[in-house]
Design an enzyme around this catalytic site. Structure first.
Site, PDB file in Angstrom:
ATOM      1  N   ARG A 139       0.853  -1.193   0.000  1.00 20.01           N
ATOM      2  CA  ARG A 139       0.000   0.000   0.000  1.00 20.01           C
ATOM      3  C   ARG A 139       0.884   1.236   0.000  1.00 20.01           C
ATOM      4  NH1 ARG A 139      -4.823  -1.365   4.334  1.00 20.01           N
ATOM      5  NH2 ARG A 139      -5.494  -3.279   3.302  1.00 20.01           N
TER       6      ARG A 139
ATOM      7  N   ARG B 121      10.509   4.692   5.702  1.00 24.56           N
ATOM      8  CA  ARG B 121      10.866   6.124   5.742  1.00 24.56           C
ATOM      9  C   ARG B 121      11.374   6.548   7.126  1.00 24.56           C
ATOM     10  NH1 ARG B 121       5.582   8.713   3.339  1.00 24.56           N
ATOM     11  NH2 ARG B 121       6.635  10.639   3.975  1.00 24.56           N
TER      12      ARG B 121
ATOM     13  N   TYR C 216      11.879  -2.643  -0.475  1.00 27.57           N
ATOM     14  CA  TYR C 216      11.729  -1.221  -0.776  1.00 27.57           C
ATOM     15  C   TYR C 216      13.110  -0.605  -0.926  1.00 27.57           C
ATOM     16  CZ  TYR C 216       6.707  -0.778   0.120  1.00 27.57           C
ATOM     17  OH  TYR C 216       5.339  -0.863   0.044  1.00 27.57           O
TER      18      TYR C 216
ATOM     19  N   ASP D  60       2.347   4.842  -0.241  1.00 28.49           N
ATOM     20  CA  ASP D  60       1.804   6.141   0.169  1.00 28.49           C
ATOM     21  C   ASP D  60       1.806   7.176  -0.953  1.00 28.49           C
ATOM     22  OD1 ASP D  60       0.802   6.446   2.627  1.00 28.49           O
ATOM     23  OD2 ASP D  60       2.710   6.869   3.612  1.00 28.49           O
TER      24      ASP D  60
END
Lengths: 269, 269
Positions: free
Chosen positions: A75, A222, A135, A77
């Site tokens: 999901r 992040r 990621y 962002d």
């Protein structure tokens, strides 16, 4: 409505199919999707905002002539990109997959591409079947203003101690309660995840932090990157990462790094 | 007006200077500029269209407090990019160059960056001093829709004979009348140019054609690339390039390749 109405510029796609052809067999289709997240509110559908999921679902629904519900691996962002987002859907349509790929790509905007479609077994679930996902967070540490990478790489014009970052990252690997790296509005029940690998590459003034895990909490990558950058600047001791994770306190971790440096790079099975 | 008014978001730059400080000495400043040409009508000023030259001149004029005229190495077209555009200007302002660079970058949009400013001798002229310039044309030959490169790489999803392209390119090297590779509305008097080198690189599904010459006619690189792609597809014999150049007829050459694949890569002295 004919398929060519779905195509921008009124150009007919080089194929035709019977839009009403139906089979009794439901096919489970796995799509590999790439997107530039700059102009979207993220993958997931939201009221009053344009999401990537919404765009693909709406266009697939028109092409397949039935309502489509997509499940996705990540999901992502608002502003986050994907080189390999995996989604799946069930369809009773008989459309050949090659034609479906051409049709969907011809109607999606140029910042979203379906790279591959294949039929998979019915138990495949894009959200739950992947073992791990990777990621990548991309950083430019040079002093100059960025032009060509400005939407895909975060600018952090600071001298960084890469060895310290690598040292700090080691404490993140393994199965931990990652509450300290989770945004406060995270909806997930458990905050235990297993980070398999953190790969830190330097290429000139660019730094790439690849994090592979069985799952990620909201904003986890992040916040990890924001914290590791403080380690790289000498504001945090690398070994303090251990206590930070044990504290389970988000307030003790670093800032959330900017969205546009993040990309869902790969999904593993 | 103070300098901070020029800065987006009202953020003060971390420096100050006396905007009225003047010297009797005129300095010749050489700027290295990078830009994403997607949103502009090209380098050169045009009525009713936004050019890169106009944006930089207007903002420099405000910062330096006098009218600025820029001369540039390459008059890149609408949609064409530059990694290294060289420009020069004369100023009587005493502003330190480091401050000037910060000031101009803080007011230019994020698709234009001044990478370097240095004082050069008064006889330096960005248009006439360079010995050669190198343009790169980037092509993606894969079948998939491009996402991240879509604004910088031309999509040509065709199988190409790279050896034929290399063979055909050899006929272009040297001093020739390149009328066949010049758009009909080209304003230049002579169409004789010297192509020093053509470098053809393949990286996976990407093809990069770098052309170095002492000067280029209007659309010259894009017409050369369009013609070489026809050689690569087998529609033209590589050795036919010789007759084509000798013919001096634009109508016998290939199509003009799309603007967005082109980039002014480097300038040599």
């Amino acid at each position: 409505m004919v398929l060519k109405d779905l195509c921008r510029g009124g150009v007919s796609p080089p194929f035709t199919f019977n839009r009403n052809a139906r089979s009794n067999i439901m096919r489970n289709l796995k799509l590999t999707v790439e997107y530039d997240g700059t102009n979207y509110c993220g993958w997931q559908k939201q009221k009053n905002s344009l999401s990537i999921q919404q765009l693909i679902e709406d266009n697939l629904s028109k092409i397949l002539d039935h309502k489509v519900n997509l499940k996705a691996t990540g999901r992502t962002d608002a502003g986050v990109h994907a080189k390999q987002q995996i989604v799946n859907l069930f369809t009773s349509s008989n459309i050949p997959l090659r034609n479906l790929k051409k049709a969907i790509n011809s109607v999606l905007p140029d910042d979203i591409a379906v790279k591959n479609i294949k039929q998979v077994s019915n138990d495949f679930d894009a959200q739950y079947s992947p073992k791990t996902k990777i990621y990548r967070y991309s950083i430019y540490t040079g002093k100059n203003k960025m032009v060509f990478d400005r939407k895909y790489v975060a600018h952090y014009p600071v001298s960084l101690d890469i060895n310290a970052i690598r040292h700090g990252a080691k404490y993140i690997i393994g199965k931990h309660d990652f509450s300290c790296f989770r945004s406060s509005n995270s909806p997930t029940k458990t905050s235990v995840r297993t980070v398999k690998k953190i790969d830190i590459k330097v290429k000139g003034d660019y730094l790439f932090i690849d994090i592979e895990a069985d799952g990620f909490l909201y904003n986890m990558v992040r916040i990890i990157v924001g914290t590791l950058l403080e380690v790289g600047r000498g504001k945090r001791n690398p070994s303090s990462m251990k206590e930070l994770i044990e504290s389970k306190k988000r307030t003790l971790a670093g800032q959330t790094a900017k969205a546009h440096g993040l990309c869902l790079l790969r999904v593993k099975y």
